[in-house]
Design a protein around this motif. Structure first.
Motif, mmCIF file in Angstrom:
data_model
loop_
_atom_site.group_PDB
_atom_site.id
_atom_site.type_symbol
_atom_site.label_atom_id
_atom_site.label_comp_id
_atom_site.label_asym_id
_atom_site.label_seq_id
_atom_site.Cartn_x
_atom_site.Cartn_y
_atom_site.Cartn_z
ATOM 1 N N LYS A 158 48.001 172.096 65.839
ATOM 2 C CA LYS A 158 48.776 171.779 64.627
ATOM 3 C C LYS A 158 47.860 171.650 63.405
ATOM 4 N N TYR A 159 46.620 171.181 63.617
ATOM 5 C CA TYR A 159 45.676 171.083 62.505
ATOM 6 C C TYR A 159 45.179 172.468 62.103
ATOM 7 N N ARG A 160 44.978 173.322 63.080
ATOM 8 C CA ARG A 160 44.567 174.697 62.782
ATOM 9 C C ARG A 160 45.631 175.400 61.933
ATOM 10 N N GLN A 161 46.889 175.156 62.277
ATOM 11 C CA GLN A 161 47.980 175.775 61.537
ATOM 12 C C GLN A 161 48.024 175.259 60.108
ATOM 13 N N THR A 162 47.815 173.951 59.949
ATOM 14 C CA THR A 162 47.814 173.346 58.608
ATOM 15 C C THR A 162 46.710 173.950 57.744
ATOM 16 N N ILE A 163 45.515 174.062 58.316
ATOM 17 C CA ILE A 163 44.372 174.609 57.575
ATOM 18 C C ILE A 163 44.601 176.073 57.230
ATOM 19 N N HIS A 164 45.144 176.830 58.185
ATOM 20 C CA HIS A 164 45.337 178.257 57.930
ATOM 21 C C HIS A 164 46.428 178.499 56.882
ATOM 22 N N THR A 165 47.451 177.673 56.882
ATOM 23 C CA THR A 165 48.504 177.801 55.862
ATOM 24 C C THR A 165 47.929 177.536 54.476
ATOM 25 N N ALA A 166 47.090 176.501 54.368
ATOM 26 C CA ALA A 166 46.450 176.186 53.089
ATOM 27 C C ALA A 166 45.535 177.324 52.643
ATOM 28 N N TYR A 167 44.815 177.913 53.605
ATOM 29 C CA TYR A 167 43.936 179.048 53.288
ATOM 30 C C TYR A 167 44.745 180.221 52.736
ATOM 31 N N LYS A 168 45.864 180.552 53.353
ATOM 32 C CA LYS A 168 46.672 181.695 52.903
ATOM 33 C C LYS A 168 47.250 181.478 51.503
ATOM 34 N N ASN A 169 47.555 180.220 51.177
ATOM 35 C CA ASN A 169 48.134 179.927 49.868
ATOM 36 C C ASN A 169 47.099 179.901 48.748
ATOM 37 N N ASP A 170 45.865 179.485 49.065
ATOM 38 C CA ASP A 170 44.849 179.397 48.012
ATOM 39 C C ASP A 170 43.454 179.582 48.617
ATOM 40 N N PRO A 171 43.109 180.796 49.053
ATOM 41 C CA PRO A 171 41.817 181.035 49.727
ATOM 42 C C PRO A 171 40.617 180.738 48.840
ATOM 43 N N GLU A 172 40.714 181.048 47.535
ATOM 44 C CA GLU A 172 39.571 180.845 46.643
ATOM 45 C C GLU A 172 39.216 179.361 46.528
ATOM 46 N N LYS A 173 40.236 178.517 46.430
ATOM 47 C CA LYS A 173 39.988 177.085 46.310
ATOM 48 C C LYS A 173 39.382 176.522 47.599
ATOM 49 N N LYS A 195 39.215 182.404 57.831
ATOM 50 C CA LYS A 195 39.860 183.671 57.463
ATOM 51 C C LYS A 195 40.247 184.475 58.696
ATOM 52 N N ASN A 196 39.401 184.450 59.724
ATOM 53 C CA ASN A 196 39.644 185.231 60.941
ATOM 54 C C ASN A 196 40.264 184.397 62.065
ATOM 55 N N SER A 197 40.676 183.157 61.719
ATOM 56 C CA SER A 197 41.284 182.234 62.707
ATOM 57 C C SER A 197 40.363 181.984 63.909
ATOM 58 N N GLU A 198 39.064 181.931 63.646
ATOM 59 C CA GLU A 198 38.091 181.683 64.720
ATOM 60 C C GLU A 198 37.731 180.186 64.752
ATOM 61 N N TYR A 199 38.709 179.395 65.078
ATOM 62 C CA TYR A 199 38.525 177.940 65.003
ATOM 63 C C TYR A 199 37.622 177.401 66.110
ATOM 64 N N ASP A 200 37.567 178.089 67.230
ATOM 65 C CA ASP A 200 36.648 177.650 68.294
ATOM 66 C C ASP A 200 35.198 177.753 67.831
ATOM 67 N N LYS A 201 34.910 178.732 66.991
ATOM 68 C CA LYS A 201 33.548 178.868 66.442
ATOM 69 C C LYS A 201 33.233 177.710 65.498
ATOM 70 N N ILE A 202 34.273 177.231 64.797
ATOM 71 C CA ILE A 202 34.069 176.080 63.919
ATOM 72 C C ILE A 202 33.726 174.844 64.753
ATOM 73 N N ILE A 203 34.451 174.664 65.859
ATOM 74 C CA ILE A 203 34.175 173.532 66.754
ATOM 75 C C ILE A 203 32.756 173.633 67.301
ATOM 76 N N ASN A 204 32.355 174.824 67.696
ATOM 77 C CA ASN A 204 31.003 175.029 68.224
ATOM 78 C C ASN A 204 29.930 174.793 67.157
ATOM 79 N N SER A 205 30.336 174.873 65.891
ATOM 80 C CA SER A 205 29.396 174.658 64.780
ATOM 81 C C SER A 205 29.446 173.221 64.259
ATOM 82 N N SER A 206 30.120 172.336 64.999
ATOM 83 C CA SER A 206 30.340 170.969 64.503
ATOM 84 C C SER A 206 29.022 170.242 64.214
ATOM 85 N N LYS A 207 28.030 170.436 65.076
ATOM 86 C CA LYS A 207 26.742 169.772 64.858
ATOM 87 C C LYS A 207 26.072 170.290 63.591
ATOM 88 N N GLN A 208 26.149 171.611 63.396
ATOM 89 C CA GLN A 208 25.561 172.217 62.195
ATOM 90 C C GLN A 208 26.277 171.721 60.937
#
Length: 460
Positions: A158-173, A195-208
């Motif tokens: 549900k959080y991924r969906q929220t973030i992706h909806t916000a991205y589609k409405n205003d990607p530049e911001k 942009k590519n809905s690769e949220y698992d990569k974001i989780i894997n980058s959490s430490k970074q």
């Protein structure tokens, strides 16, 4: 697993009235604030357990005073405050009207002393919603991403969906905000993942993400960050290592077998969850002792000295041992309390949990034969006094006939003897409370929760 948790998260017109009054007073008294997430439906409907309100730093004392006055005005009888870094979790309760509300007042957004986004920056990106303010959609999405990835290292669908909806409405911001927090390289990388809905990569980058966000914060606000880290470590050490008495919430339940301890504890857990606006994990249940040290039977079996007797349905199945062996057994179990209780209480205090014991060391006073101990009462009493005492002791009381009808593990004579001895525990002081176990389980728990709130919360 069979508990009915339907009533735990109820949001009624009384809750809506309290929250509406809080918004009105904040607006009237000039306290800048905004609601963080789950604002849809507020104040009439709440889709979450609590309400998170980010307030102006250094305005907490004034905001708390306003909120407590609103609790009084709405006839709440008790309140409870637990602080975690800059988050002040405030609960209002009234067991007579069965109402409880949880509102978090949070002084800006900080993580372990690092203020990644300042309050001024956040507030300048808010918009009006009904009679209160919320973050604009892009910043709300970025805040959600940072909070869940840095703090929780997870991102539900549900959080991924929220973030992706916000991205589609205003990607530049979205891209601009990510770069402001994480820098050009990391910000653009996370933006491409969204942009590519690769949220698992974001989780894997959490430490970074965590390291970069904190490093940039430290370089921008060095002295403020050092002060924040010191405060965070001091507060955590105070809670977990020093762990003063006010963080330690312990309850012991005593009664002969068949009185209904398990049913009572199950209902008490629900009452605690309801009034502390939590789930049933708010309570941690232990049986008789901490069990940091293993059962002596298990130790003997492992050493191939004896075979462990596991027929627990017959409490007095074995004869007491001799005086020396009894003293060794008593000392061994006493050490379990001495070593184990501080460890348990520190662990539960970290998450503000309530520790509940189904039977406690007082069983050695009333029923030493269960543990095969034969020692003078005064000696057993001395051992029981030399351990951490629970803040509340509930003694369930019923007549021997009723108890025997429920469970025939003990004779009526033995049940009656134990009832008399358990009642003697009331001499230990005000922390011991006798409850009528012949009442319906819900009523017993209702009587008990009033005592719990009087002990662990403050009265308005």
């Amino acid at each position: 697993n069979n508990m009915n948790t339907d009533k735990l998260y109820i949001w009624s017109s009384e809750h809506a009235q309290i929250l509406s009054q809080l918004f009105i007073e904040f607006n009237r008294k000039g306290i800048s604030y905004f609601v963080l997430r789950n604002h849809e439906g507020l104040p009439e409907v709440n889709y979450s357990k609590d309400v998170d309100i980010i307030i102006q730093p250094r305005k907490y004392a004034k905001a708390r005073q306003i909120l407590l006055e609103i609790f009084r005005r709405n006839e709440l009888s008790h309140y409870y405050i637990m602080n975690f870094e800059r988050a002040h979790c405030i609960f209002g309760m009234n067991p007579d009207s069965n109402i409880s509300i949880h509102i978090d007042l949070i002084e800006g957004y900080a993580n372990k002393g690092y203020e990644i986004l300042s309050f001024d920056f956040l507030y300048n990106n808010t918009v009006q919603y009904k009679n209160f303010r919320i973050l604009n959609v892009p910043l709300d999405a970025v805040m959600l991403l940072l909070y869940k990835v840095i703090g929780c290292k997870e991102l539900k669908d549900k959080y991924r969906q929220t973030i992706h909806t916000a991205y589609k409405n205003d990607p530049e911001k979205i891209q601009d905000l990510l770069i402001q927090v994480l820098g050009q390289h990391c910000g653009n990388q996370i933006f491409e993942y969204i942009k590519n809905s690769e949220y698992d990569k974001i989780i894997n980058s959490s430490k970074q993400i965590n390291n970069i966000a904190k490093k940039r914060t430290f370089l921008k606000k060095t002295l403020k960050t050092i002060a924040g880290i010191i405060y965070f470590l001091a507060e955590k050490s105070w809670r977990m290592i020093i762990c003063p008495s006010r963080f330690q919430k312990t309850i012991a339940v005593e009664a002969p077998d068949g009185t209904g301890k398990t049913t009572f504890i199950d209902n008490l857990i629900l009452e605690i969850a309801h009034f502390f606006v939590s789930d049933i994990s708010k309570s941690r249940i232990y049986h008789f002792r901490p069990e940091i040290l293993p059962n002596l039977g298990a130790v003997g079996e492992k050493a191939r000295v004896i075979k462990q007797d596991k027929n627990f349905t017959v409490p007095h199945r074995a004869k007491p041992v001799g005086a020396l062996s009894s003293f060794v057994r008593m000392t061994y179990y006493w050490l379990d309390y001495v070593i184990g209780m501080p460890l348990i209480l520190r662990k539960n205090a970290q998450f503000d949990r309530i520790t509940i014991f189904d039977r406690y060391i007082y069983d050695f006073l009333v029923d030493p034969y269960r543990s095969r101990i034969k020692l003078p009462y005064w000696l057993r009493c001395t051992f029981s006094k030399l351990v951490k005492q629970p803040k509340v002791v509930f003694v369930l009381d019923a007549d021997a006939e009723t108890i025997y009808a429920r469970k025939q593990e003990l004779t009526k004579e033995e049940i009656n003897r134990q009832l008399i001895d358990f009642k003697k525990l009331s001499k230990m002081g005000k922390r011991v409370h006798l409850l009528d176990a012949t009442q319906p389980p819900e009523q017993i728990a209702n009587d008990a929760i009033k005592i719990v709130l009087d002990t662990f919360t403050k009265q308005l």
